[in-house]
Design an enzyme around this catalytic site. Structure first.
Site, PDB file in Angstrom:
ATOM      1  N   HIS A  17    -130.556   6.792  26.103  1.00 46.92           N
ATOM      2  CA  HIS A  17    -130.977   5.388  26.228  1.00 46.92           C
ATOM      3  C   HIS A  17    -132.148   5.105  27.291  1.00 46.92           C
ATOM      4  O   HIS A  17    -133.371   4.937  27.111  1.00 46.92           O
ATOM      5  CB  HIS A  17    -130.027   4.260  26.287  1.00 46.92           C
ATOM      6  CG  HIS A  17    -129.202   4.253  25.082  1.00 46.92           C
ATOM      7  ND1 HIS A  17    -127.745   3.785  25.397  1.00 46.92           N
ATOM      8  CD2 HIS A  17    -129.555   4.210  23.627  1.00 46.92           C
ATOM      9  CE1 HIS A  17    -127.344   3.803  24.202  1.00 46.92           C
ATOM     10  NE2 HIS A  17    -128.009   3.957  23.105  1.00 46.92           N
ATOM     11  N   LYS A  41    -119.957  -7.268  13.439  1.00 44.25           N
ATOM     12  CA  LYS A  41    -120.458  -5.927  13.014  1.00 44.25           C
ATOM     13  C   LYS A  41    -119.354  -4.995  13.572  1.00 44.25           C
ATOM     14  O   LYS A  41    -119.012  -4.076  12.365  1.00 44.25           O
ATOM     15  CB  LYS A  41    -121.635  -5.597  13.738  1.00 44.25           C
ATOM     16  CG  LYS A  41    -122.355  -4.232  12.992  1.00 44.25           C
ATOM     17  CD  LYS A  41    -123.705  -3.900  13.567  1.00 44.25           C
ATOM     18  CE  LYS A  41    -124.170  -2.632  13.458  1.00 44.25           C
ATOM     19  NZ  LYS A  41    -125.007  -2.004  14.371  1.00 44.25           N
ATOM     20  N   ARG A  91    -132.609  11.233  17.346  1.00 40.04           N
ATOM     21  CA  ARG A  91    -131.839  12.365  17.960  1.00 40.04           C
ATOM     22  C   ARG A  91    -131.921  13.308  16.956  1.00 40.04           C
ATOM     23  O   ARG A  91    -132.557  14.536  17.094  1.00 40.04           O
ATOM     24  CB  ARG A  91    -130.318  12.094  18.165  1.00 40.04           C
ATOM     25  CG  ARG A  91    -130.074  11.166  19.536  1.00 40.04           C
ATOM     26  CD  ARG A  91    -129.018  10.350  19.665  1.00 40.04           C
ATOM     27  NE  ARG A  91    -129.046   9.459  18.530  1.00 40.04           N
ATOM     28  CZ  ARG A  91    -128.057   8.746  18.290  1.00 40.04           C
ATOM     29  NH1 ARG A  91    -126.937   8.647  19.167  1.00 40.04           N
ATOM     30  NH2 ARG A  91    -128.004   7.615  17.566  1.00 40.04           N
ATOM     31  N   SER A 129    -123.231   6.752  22.538  1.00 40.36           N
ATOM     32  CA  SER A 129    -122.188   5.960  23.417  1.00 40.36           C
ATOM     33  C   SER A 129    -120.780   6.040  22.913  1.00 40.36           C
ATOM     34  O   SER A 129    -120.022   6.272  23.767  1.00 40.36           O
ATOM     35  CB  SER A 129    -122.483   4.453  22.829  1.00 40.36           C
ATOM     36  OG  SER A 129    -123.924   4.147  23.519  1.00 40.36           O
TER      37      SER A 129
HETATM   38  P1  ADP Z   1    -127.284   1.081  17.479  1.00 40.37           P
HETATM   39  O1  ADP Z   1    -125.854   0.778  17.473  1.00 40.37           O
HETATM   40  O2  ADP Z   1    -128.151   0.225  16.945  1.00 40.37           O
HETATM   41  O3  ADP Z   1    -127.385   2.489  16.812  1.00 40.37           O
HETATM   42  P2  ADP Z   1    -127.516   2.367  19.860  1.00 40.37           P
HETATM   43  O4  ADP Z   1    -127.091   1.669  21.165  1.00 40.37           O
HETATM   44  O5  ADP Z   1    -126.375   3.316  19.618  1.00 40.37           O
HETATM   45  O6  ADP Z   1    -127.564   1.184  18.754  1.00 40.37           O
HETATM   46  O7  ADP Z   1    -128.887   3.067  20.138  1.00 40.37           O
HETATM   47  C1  ADP Z   1    -129.713   2.132  20.470  1.00 40.37           C
HETATM   48  C2  ADP Z   1    -131.212   3.091  19.980  1.00 40.37           C
HETATM   49  O8  ADP Z   1    -131.016   4.410  20.938  1.00 40.37           O
HETATM   50  C3  ADP Z   1    -131.260   3.764  18.811  1.00 40.37           C
HETATM   51  O9  ADP Z   1    -132.443   3.924  18.259  1.00 40.37           O
HETATM   52  C4  ADP Z   1    -130.832   5.063  18.650  1.00 40.37           C
HETATM   53  O10 ADP Z   1    -131.304   5.883  17.883  1.00 40.37           O
HETATM   54  C5  ADP Z   1    -131.100   5.433  20.113  1.00 40.37           C
HETATM   55  N1  ADP Z   1    -130.418   6.382  20.993  1.00 40.37           N
HETATM   56  C6  ADP Z   1    -129.099   6.419  21.092  1.00 40.37           C
HETATM   57  N2  ADP Z   1    -128.832   7.732  21.932  1.00 40.37           N
HETATM   58  C7  ADP Z   1    -129.889   8.274  22.120  1.00 40.37           C
HETATM   59  C8  ADP Z   1    -130.170   9.741  22.764  1.00 40.37           C
HETATM   60  N3  ADP Z   1    -129.300  10.181  23.407  1.00 40.37           N
HETATM   61  N4  ADP Z   1    -131.444   9.938  22.887  1.00 40.37           N
HETATM   62  C9  ADP Z   1    -132.456   9.112  22.215  1.00 40.37           C
HETATM   63  N5  ADP Z   1    -132.407   8.249  21.584  1.00 40.37           N
HETATM   64  C10 ADP Z   1    -130.913   7.675  21.390  1.00 40.37           C
END
Ligand code: ADP
Length: 162
Positions: A17, A41, A91, A129
């Site tokens: 992130h 959710k 990703r 995460s």
């Molecule tokens: P959600 O629950 O909406 O998917 P996340 O917190 O998992 O939210 O992710 C938020 C954003 O960050 C999303 O666009 C996701 O694709 C992106 N993201 C998550 N992990 C990574 C990563 N390792 N590299 C790049 N983008 C990421």
């Protein structure tokens, strides 16, 4: 002035992130990291206040990044913020299908808001995460995967609930 919203659950924020946040902060005038508060959710490990506090801590050195909590429709939040760009990180190909579906749906509801995708840096392409939480839950090291504050909070959290 071009403002983008980077929405997500951030449960918790990872280095993946952060990579997206820091790269996007160099492109957009302002970046709003939007933490989704949606109790229906899914089960979150961290409360929205905890997720917000960790995010604020890790972006405090980037002057054009702010952190806000929102609930309900993302496009409504974007409209409230007078923001025309939603930013999502990609990703793998598997992200693409889901993300385009959401982007198209959002554009149907709010044609003035566009979704931008930023591909992950290769070293974070495997990171999410959920993986971080699984490693931490079983006592593994997440040092290279998350900022230090998150590593500490994960340790505290799993000590409390075990
Ligand atoms: P959600 O629950 O909406 O998917 P996340 O917190 O998992 O939210 O992710 C938020 C954003 O960050 C999303 O666009 C996701 O694709 C992106 N993201 C998550 N992990 C990574 C990563 N390792 N590299 C790049 N983008 C990421």
């Amino acid at each position: 002035m071009l403002t983008a919203i980077y929405p997500g659950s951030f449960d918790p924020v990872t280095n993946g992130h952060l990579d997206i946040i820091s790269r996007a902060s160099q492109i957009f005038d302002t970046l709003i990291v939007g933490i989704l508060e949606n109790p229906q959710k899914k089960e979150y490990l961290f409360t929205v206040d905890e997720r917000e506090a960790m995010l604020r801590e890790v972006v405090k050195g980037i002057s054009n990044v702010t952190v806000e909590v929102f609930n309900g429709l993302l496009v409504r939040f974007a409209r409230q913020k007078k923001c025309r760009v939603i930013l999502r990180g990609l990703r793998a190909i598997s992200d693409y299908e889901y993300e385009t579906q959401i982007a198209i749906t959002n554009r149907k509801m709010s044609p003035e808001v566009e979704t931008f995708f930023l591909p992950t840096s290769t070293e974070f392409s495997y990171l999410n995460s959920t993986v971080v939480k699984e490693i931490a839950r079983f006592g593994g090291s997440v040092r290279c995967l998350v900022p230090e504050i998150v590593e500490r909070r994960l340790r505290e959290k799993f000590q409390t609930i075990s």
